[in-house]
Design an enzyme around this catalytic site. Structure first.
Site, PDB file in Angstrom:
ATOM      1  N   LYS A  35      56.810 -12.469 -11.887  1.00  0.00           N
ATOM      2  CA  LYS A  35      56.391 -13.661 -12.569  1.00  0.00           C
ATOM      3  C   LYS A  35      56.446 -13.986 -14.065  1.00  0.00           C
ATOM      4  O   LYS A  35      56.990 -14.695 -14.240  1.00  0.00           O
ATOM      5  CB  LYS A  35      55.037 -14.079 -11.847  1.00  0.00           C
ATOM      6  CG  LYS A  35      54.527 -15.376 -12.369  1.00  0.00           C
ATOM      7  CD  LYS A  35      53.105 -15.592 -11.852  1.00  0.00           C
ATOM      8  CE  LYS A  35      51.989 -15.077 -12.524  1.00  0.00           C
ATOM      9  NZ  LYS A  35      51.711 -15.611 -13.966  1.00  0.00           N
ATOM     10  N   ASN A  36      55.966 -12.914 -14.695  1.00  0.00           N
ATOM     11  CA  ASN A  36      55.792 -13.127 -16.025  1.00  0.00           C
ATOM     12  C   ASN A  36      56.867 -13.005 -16.865  1.00  0.00           C
ATOM     13  O   ASN A  36      56.977 -13.018 -18.048  1.00  0.00           O
ATOM     14  CB  ASN A  36      54.528 -12.254 -16.517  1.00  0.00           C
ATOM     15  CG  ASN A  36      53.265 -12.628 -16.252  1.00  0.00           C
ATOM     16  OD1 ASN A  36      53.065 -13.803 -15.666  1.00  0.00           O
ATOM     17  ND2 ASN A  36      52.231 -11.967 -16.544  1.00  0.00           N
ATOM     18  N   ARG A  72      50.260 -22.667 -17.764  1.00  0.00           N
ATOM     19  CA  ARG A  72      50.132 -22.232 -19.102  1.00  0.00           C
ATOM     20  C   ARG A  72      51.590 -21.939 -19.669  1.00  0.00           C
ATOM     21  O   ARG A  72      51.744 -22.301 -20.890  1.00  0.00           O
ATOM     22  CB  ARG A  72      49.341 -21.328 -19.202  1.00  0.00           C
ATOM     23  CG  ARG A  72      49.166 -20.777 -20.570  1.00  0.00           C
ATOM     24  CD  ARG A  72      48.150 -19.596 -20.685  1.00  0.00           C
ATOM     25  NE  ARG A  72      47.997 -18.995 -21.873  1.00  0.00           N
ATOM     26  CZ  ARG A  72      47.432 -19.745 -23.070  1.00  0.00           C
ATOM     27  NH1 ARG A  72      46.720 -20.697 -23.224  1.00  0.00           N
ATOM     28  NH2 ARG A  72      47.521 -18.953 -24.436  1.00  0.00           N
ATOM     29  N   CYS A  93      45.495 -20.607 -15.182  1.00  0.00           N
ATOM     30  CA  CYS A  93      44.319 -20.163 -14.396  1.00  0.00           C
ATOM     31  C   CYS A  93      43.233 -20.337 -15.495  1.00  0.00           C
ATOM     32  O   CYS A  93      43.073 -20.088 -16.690  1.00  0.00           O
ATOM     33  CB  CYS A  93      44.409 -18.633 -14.295  1.00  0.00           C
ATOM     34  SG  CYS A  93      45.177 -17.972 -12.631  1.00  0.00           S
ATOM     35  N   ARG A  96      41.597 -19.173 -23.989  1.00  0.00           N
ATOM     36  CA  ARG A  96      43.186 -19.420 -23.627  1.00  0.00           C
ATOM     37  C   ARG A  96      43.417 -20.301 -25.060  1.00  0.00           C
ATOM     38  O   ARG A  96      44.365 -21.255 -24.636  1.00  0.00           O
ATOM     39  CB  ARG A  96      43.781 -19.687 -22.600  1.00  0.00           C
ATOM     40  CG  ARG A  96      43.310 -18.843 -21.564  1.00  0.00           C
ATOM     41  CD  ARG A  96      44.195 -18.672 -20.406  1.00  0.00           C
ATOM     42  NE  ARG A  96      45.245 -17.772 -20.048  1.00  0.00           N
ATOM     43  CZ  ARG A  96      45.853 -17.543 -19.236  1.00  0.00           C
ATOM     44  NH1 ARG A  96      45.691 -18.256 -17.958  1.00  0.00           N
ATOM     45  NH2 ARG A  96      46.982 -16.776 -19.364  1.00  0.00           N
ATOM     46  N   PRO A  97      43.241 -20.110 -26.326  1.00  0.00           N
ATOM     47  CA  PRO A  97      43.801 -21.222 -27.282  1.00  0.00           C
ATOM     48  C   PRO A  97      45.487 -20.822 -27.282  1.00  0.00           C
ATOM     49  O   PRO A  97      45.667 -19.697 -27.093  1.00  0.00           O
ATOM     50  CB  PRO A  97      42.994 -20.887 -28.502  1.00  0.00           C
ATOM     51  CG  PRO A  97      42.406 -19.195 -28.306  1.00  0.00           C
ATOM     52  CD  PRO A  97      42.185 -19.067 -26.842  1.00  0.00           C
ATOM     53  N   ILE A  98      46.001 -21.745 -28.238  1.00  0.00           N
ATOM     54  CA  ILE A  98      47.267 -21.292 -28.576  1.00  0.00           C
ATOM     55  C   ILE A  98      47.505 -21.524 -30.074  1.00  0.00           C
ATOM     56  O   ILE A  98      48.707 -21.476 -30.552  1.00  0.00           O
ATOM     57  CB  ILE A  98      48.375 -22.351 -27.952  1.00  0.00           C
ATOM     58  CG1 ILE A  98      48.064 -23.842 -28.205  1.00  0.00           C
ATOM     59  CG2 ILE A  98      48.343 -22.161 -26.466  1.00  0.00           C
ATOM     60  CD1 ILE A  98      48.962 -24.851 -27.738  1.00  0.00           C
ATOM     61  N   ASP A  99      46.487 -21.197 -30.739  1.00  0.00           N
ATOM     62  CA  ASP A  99      46.767 -21.044 -32.230  1.00  0.00           C
ATOM     63  C   ASP A  99      47.515 -20.093 -32.816  1.00  0.00           C
ATOM     64  O   ASP A  99      48.553 -20.358 -33.785  1.00  0.00           O
ATOM     65  CB  ASP A  99      45.271 -20.772 -32.885  1.00  0.00           C
ATOM     66  CG  ASP A  99      44.777 -19.591 -32.528  1.00  0.00           C
ATOM     67  OD1 ASP A  99      44.583 -19.090 -31.162  1.00  0.00           O
ATOM     68  OD2 ASP A  99      44.293 -18.616 -33.266  1.00  0.00           O
ATOM     69  N   LEU A 100      47.723 -19.131 -31.942  1.00  0.00           N
ATOM     70  CA  LEU A 100      48.987 -17.860 -32.569  1.00  0.00           C
ATOM     71  C   LEU A 100      50.265 -18.523 -32.524  1.00  0.00           C
ATOM     72  O   LEU A 100      51.276 -18.196 -33.427  1.00  0.00           O
ATOM     73  CB  LEU A 100      48.547 -16.754 -31.827  1.00  0.00           C
ATOM     74  CG  LEU A 100      47.282 -15.972 -32.131  1.00  0.00           C
ATOM     75  CD1 LEU A 100      47.239 -14.736 -31.188  1.00  0.00           C
ATOM     76  CD2 LEU A 100      47.213 -15.408 -33.380  1.00  0.00           C
ATOM     77  N   ASP A 118      45.708  -8.444 -15.647  1.00  0.00           N
ATOM     78  CA  ASP A 118      46.110  -8.765 -14.603  1.00  0.00           C
ATOM     79  C   ASP A 118      45.731  -7.755 -13.241  1.00  0.00           C
ATOM     80  O   ASP A 118      46.156  -8.290 -11.850  1.00  0.00           O
ATOM     81  CB  ASP A 118      47.551  -9.131 -14.539  1.00  0.00           C
ATOM     82  CG  ASP A 118      47.855 -10.195 -15.374  1.00  0.00           C
ATOM     83  OD1 ASP A 118      46.803 -11.120 -15.747  1.00  0.00           O
ATOM     84  OD2 ASP A 118      49.018 -10.658 -15.710  1.00  0.00           O
ATOM     85  N   ARG A 154      50.545 -18.816  -6.517  1.00  0.00           N
ATOM     86  CA  ARG A 154      51.268 -19.082  -7.675  1.00  0.00           C
ATOM     87  C   ARG A 154      51.921 -17.801  -8.202  1.00  0.00           C
ATOM     88  O   ARG A 154      52.817 -17.858  -9.221  1.00  0.00           O
ATOM     89  CB  ARG A 154      50.014 -19.235  -8.651  1.00  0.00           C
ATOM     90  CG  ARG A 154      49.493 -20.850  -8.618  1.00  0.00           C
ATOM     91  CD  ARG A 154      48.439 -20.759  -9.784  1.00  0.00           C
ATOM     92  NE  ARG A 154      49.015 -20.518 -11.135  1.00  0.00           N
ATOM     93  CZ  ARG A 154      48.400 -20.101 -12.114  1.00  0.00           C
ATOM     94  NH1 ARG A 154      47.039 -20.235 -11.997  1.00  0.00           N
ATOM     95  NH2 ARG A 154      48.946 -19.618 -13.177  1.00  0.00           N
TER      96      ARG A 154
END
Ligand code: UD1
Length: 418
Positions: A22-23, A92, A116, A121-125, A305, A397
């Site tokens: 999946k990933n 995401r 999930c 889960r920020p997206i600053d990076l 996971d 999912r």
């Protein structure tokens, strides 16, 4: 909402052919719009995260179709660069689209991503890295709006080896002007797979799988036909399930080094593991010893996971276990559900304390996220009596035909459609 009805106590025997990861598939789908030529992804699993990503590609104007297990993407006419908030919130991975949309159109907009509910889960990076590549970022009406004249190669250092940020940087940098050097990159096998796929499309990516990845921008990418790597998390889930239930199962499609620490932990539990090329075989009596400590880490550490599934295993092993979750803040939401089945488990912040009991008993439990849901299924397979596992939308999912594969191994599991 669909549910599983599971009669526990059957041993698992047989062979599992793994789905594509999946990933891997999700970022590969995002990468497919980097070219106007046709892209074919073989052996694509029928999971809802993939369906959602395909929906996003269609919204951007790409034509996407399944032919058997192949997904065929034609994005010559794609012209939209904005992902609607409904889809962004579903998945995401839609955030990967920022990198590939910027590379293709120099513009991208999406709402803050969902996925999930397992932590902040920020997206600053992601956003800071895109800024380093020359992107201007603003927020308008709940959308993150990214624009640039052109992408320019840069030196980027990640404070933390984020999988998604590494993938986004690769996607944006492959068609940037000049060279990008990324330090502190994530090293997961799915990163290597993305780099291999991009190189098949004509990109120049070196060093994927190590801390430093170098990307020499090219003017254009061409179409490709590609088979993604197999799903190491699916593999780990079946291995842990067999450890819990007892039996003998071989998973086919991943090498031992993709699951190194899990195999070590399963041996600690008392399971026999045999590996050869891309096959991993486990034999378990079902009578297990606890792992004293499991701590999740970026690859090659113990995968977050598989944390929930490993916790479920320790619930019926002899002794006590300490499970430390270092990646996501709230990834123990399944613990109260395991307690309904008789587990002795206490959670304090990022640590779960488990005292093994002889056996879990059947109960009605509800999935709250993908891997937590899988853990409940595995616990129910090992429990005495009948369990209901509710709200399968989470499990669907990430696991294609989970119940079909488990049934083939001898499990007594059936889906009741809502
Ligand atoms: C990916 C996987 C997910 C896996 C995770 C960790 C996909 C589709 N999902 O998620 O299954 O559990 O890797 O192996 O591949 N972080 C920040 N700022 C950022 C980005 C991340 O602080 O901009 C933090 C996150 O909050 C988290 C940690 O970094 O604490 C790891 O996140 P990351 O590696 O980015 O995971 P994902 O790419 O979201």
């Amino acid at each position: 909402m669909d549910k599983f009805v599971i009669e526990g106590g059957r041993r698992l025997m047989g062979t599992v052919r793994l789905q594509s990861a999946k990933n891997s598939v999700l970022p590969l789908l995002a990468a497919s719009i980097l070219t106007t030529e046709q892209v074919v992804l073989h052996e694509t699993p029928r999971i809802t995260d993939v369906a959602c990503m395909i929906q996003i590609l269609r919204e951007l104007g790409a034509e996407v179709r399944f032919e058997g297990d192949d997904v065929i993407i034609e994005s010559a006419d794609a012209s939209n660069h904005r992902i609607s908030s409904a889809l962004t919130r579903e998945l995401r991975s839609s955030v990967f689209m920022l990198g590939s949309l910027l590379a293709r159109f120099h513009r991208a907009a999406c709402a803050y991503p969902g996925g999930c509910d397992i932590g902040l889960r920020p997206i600053d990076l992601h956003l800071n890295a895109l800024k380093r590549l020359g992107v201007e970022i603003s927020e308008r009406d709940g959308y993150i709006v990214c624009e640039c004249e052109r992408l320019k190669g840069a030196e980027i250092v990640l404070d933390f080896p984020s999988v998604g940020a590494t993938e986004n940087i690769l996607l944006a940098a492959v068609m940037a002007e000049g060279r990008t050097v990324l330090e502190g990159a994530a090293k997961e096998p799915e990163i290597v797979d993305l780099a291999n796929f991009l190189n098949c499309m004509g990109a120049k990516v070196e060093g994927a799988g190590s801390d430093t990845v170098e990307i020499e921008g090219v003017q254009r990418l061409h179409g490709a036909s590609y088979t993604p790597v197999k799903d190491r998390i699916e593999a780990g889930s079946f291995l842990i399930g067999t450890a819990i239930c007892g039996g003998e199962v071989e998973v086919i499609g991943v090498h031992a080094d993709a699951l190194g620490l899990l195999l070590h932990k399963l041996r600690e539990n008392g399971c026999k593991i045999h590996t050869k090329n891309d096959k991993i075989k486990i034999a378990s009596t079902g009578r297990l010893k606890c792992n004293r400590r499991i701590e999740t880490m970026p690859f090659p550490g113990f995968p977050t996971d598989l944390q929930a599934q490993a916790t479920a295993l320790n619930c019926t092993a002899e002794g006590g276990a300490l499970i430390v979750e270092n990646l996501f803040e709230t990834r123990f939401k399944y613990a109260p559900e395991l307690r309904k089945m008789g587990a002795d488990i206490e959670v304090r912040e990022r640590t779960a304390f488990v005292r093994g009991v002889q056996r879990l008993h059947g109960a009605s439990v509800t999935c709250g996220d993908l891997r937590g849901g899988a853990a409940l299924v595995l616990a129910a397979l090992g429990a005495e009596g009948t369990s209901e596992v509710l709200d399968l939308s989470h499990v669907d999912r990430g696991y294609a035909d989970f119940e079909g594969k488990l049934k083939k191994l001898g499990a007594n599991i059936r889906r009741v459609r809502a």
